[in-house]
Design an enzyme around this catalytic site. Structure first.
Site, PDB file in Angstrom:
ATOM      1  N   TYR A   1      55.373 -23.682 -20.959  1.00  0.00           N
ATOM      2  CA  TYR A   1      56.262 -23.520 -19.791  1.00  0.00           C
ATOM      3  C   TYR A   1      56.965 -24.825 -19.470  1.00  0.00           C
ATOM      4  O   TYR A   1      58.196 -24.493 -18.806  1.00  0.00           O
ATOM      5  CB  TYR A   1      55.056 -23.376 -18.513  1.00  0.00           C
TER       6      TYR A   1
ATOM      7  N   LYS B   1      60.782 -24.453 -18.758  1.00  0.00           N
ATOM      8  CA  LYS B   1      61.516 -24.825 -17.542  1.00  0.00           C
ATOM      9  C   LYS B   1      62.552 -25.903 -17.761  1.00  0.00           C
ATOM     10  O   LYS B   1      63.640 -26.180 -16.901  1.00  0.00           O
ATOM     11  CB  LYS B   1      60.478 -25.198 -16.519  1.00  0.00           C
TER      12      LYS B   1
END
Length: 314
Positions: free
Chosen positions: A181, A185
């Protein structure tokens, strides 16, 4: 594609006359954004594939429910259930806006899910799945929307186009147990900067937010921080707190000139992030030895400021 008066067409509201696409808009932040845009007069394409937290198909897509909410409040919206991490799905997303409402003005990339693991336990499939939805799911809608807007500009109809990407504090600082993640991001931040530089000539502004809010993805991971406060107290983690800035960034004339920026948004706080910039430096003017380079690096670290803490680090 140009807006009458440089801002809006039709009635009142910050985004009146604009057509806005929001991905992952069935729940959480995306739903809050869709409702906020509609409240400011925009026509909204509500995209949601209707999957669970792990990206697996859920029995009932929520996109239609959000459309019903918007229409019940007097707004105009349409649901889109395509997979925006595929070229076909992303192309159909842009087509849904243009075919239904005759134009596309703003793209809000928001879709995502989690598959959290410590790095040594992180399966390759879990890495690929998260990067696919977050990073590829930003790239493909952005690509197809930009191609549409570039064609409009070349035809003499320069758009007042806006893109709002969704990063995270995990992308800015890293987050323990979220290597996939955090990488996705962080990639979105780089994509935002490149897109802003490449697309400005066509009338397109591109910015990113790093929000903190209560969603399906954060409720379990940060349960204490995301807890609902006592009745009457300000709910700093309500997703709707993030949406006003997203609406402004997606507006026409009001947000003119703001591009290539990253904003942290939490509760009532908005922070413009300043990213990587040079700190202390030593230039020997010749090649270092390994030990000499190490001594210089240690001196630079001691002279530098304290780096931001990784989220979740002990």
């Amino acid at each position: 594609m140009t807006e009458q008066g440089g801002s809006t067409v039709g009635g009142g509201g910050l985004c009146a006359g604009r057509v806005v696409v929001v991905t992952g808009a069935g729940r959480g932040l995306g739903r809050a954004h869709a409702l906020a845009y509609a409240a400011e007069g925009a026509k909204v394409v509500v995209n949601d594939l209707g999957v669970g937290l792990d990206g697996q198909p859920a029995p009932d897509s929520p996109a239609a429910h959000v459309v019903d909410e918007i229409r019940a409040s007097g707004g105009d919206a349409v649901a889109h259930g395509g997979d925006i991490a595929t070229s076909e799905g992303a192309a159909s997303l842009v087509a849904a806006a243009v075919d239904t409402f005759g134009r596309l003005d703003t793209l809000v990339n928001n879709a995502g899910f989690l598959r959290d693991r410590m790095l040594v336990n992180l399966a390759e499939d879990d890495w690929d799945a998260v990067l696919r939805v977050h990073l590829k799911g930003h790239f493909l809608p952005l690509k197809h929307a930009a191609a549409h807007w570039r064609a409009e500009a070349k035809a003499g109809r320069t758009p007042v186009a806006r893109v709002v990407n969704t990063s995270s504090g995990a992308g800015l600082l890293g987050s323990v147990g979220q290597g996939n993640y955090s990488a996705a991001k962080a990639g979105i931040l780089g994509l935002t900067l490149v897109a802003a530089a490449e697309m400005g000539r066509y009338g397109i502004q591109v910015n990113a937010i790093a929000p903190a809010a209560r969603t399906r993805m954060t409720e379990a991971t940060f349960a204490e921080t995301m807890a609902v406060p006592e009745p009457g107290a300000f709910d700093a983690m309500a997703p709707a707190n993030v949406s006003p800035l997203v609406v402004w960034l997606g507006s026409g004339a009001p947000s003119a000139g703001v591009t290539g920026r990253v904003f942290e948004v939490e509760g009532g706080r908005i922070t413009v992030m300043e990213g990587w910039r040079p700190g202390p430096t030593i230039d020997k003017g010749a090649r270092w030895t390994p030990s000499g380079a190490g001594e210089a690096a240690r001196e630079l670290v001691e002279r530098a400021g304290v780096p931001g803490a990784v989220y979740g680090a002990s």
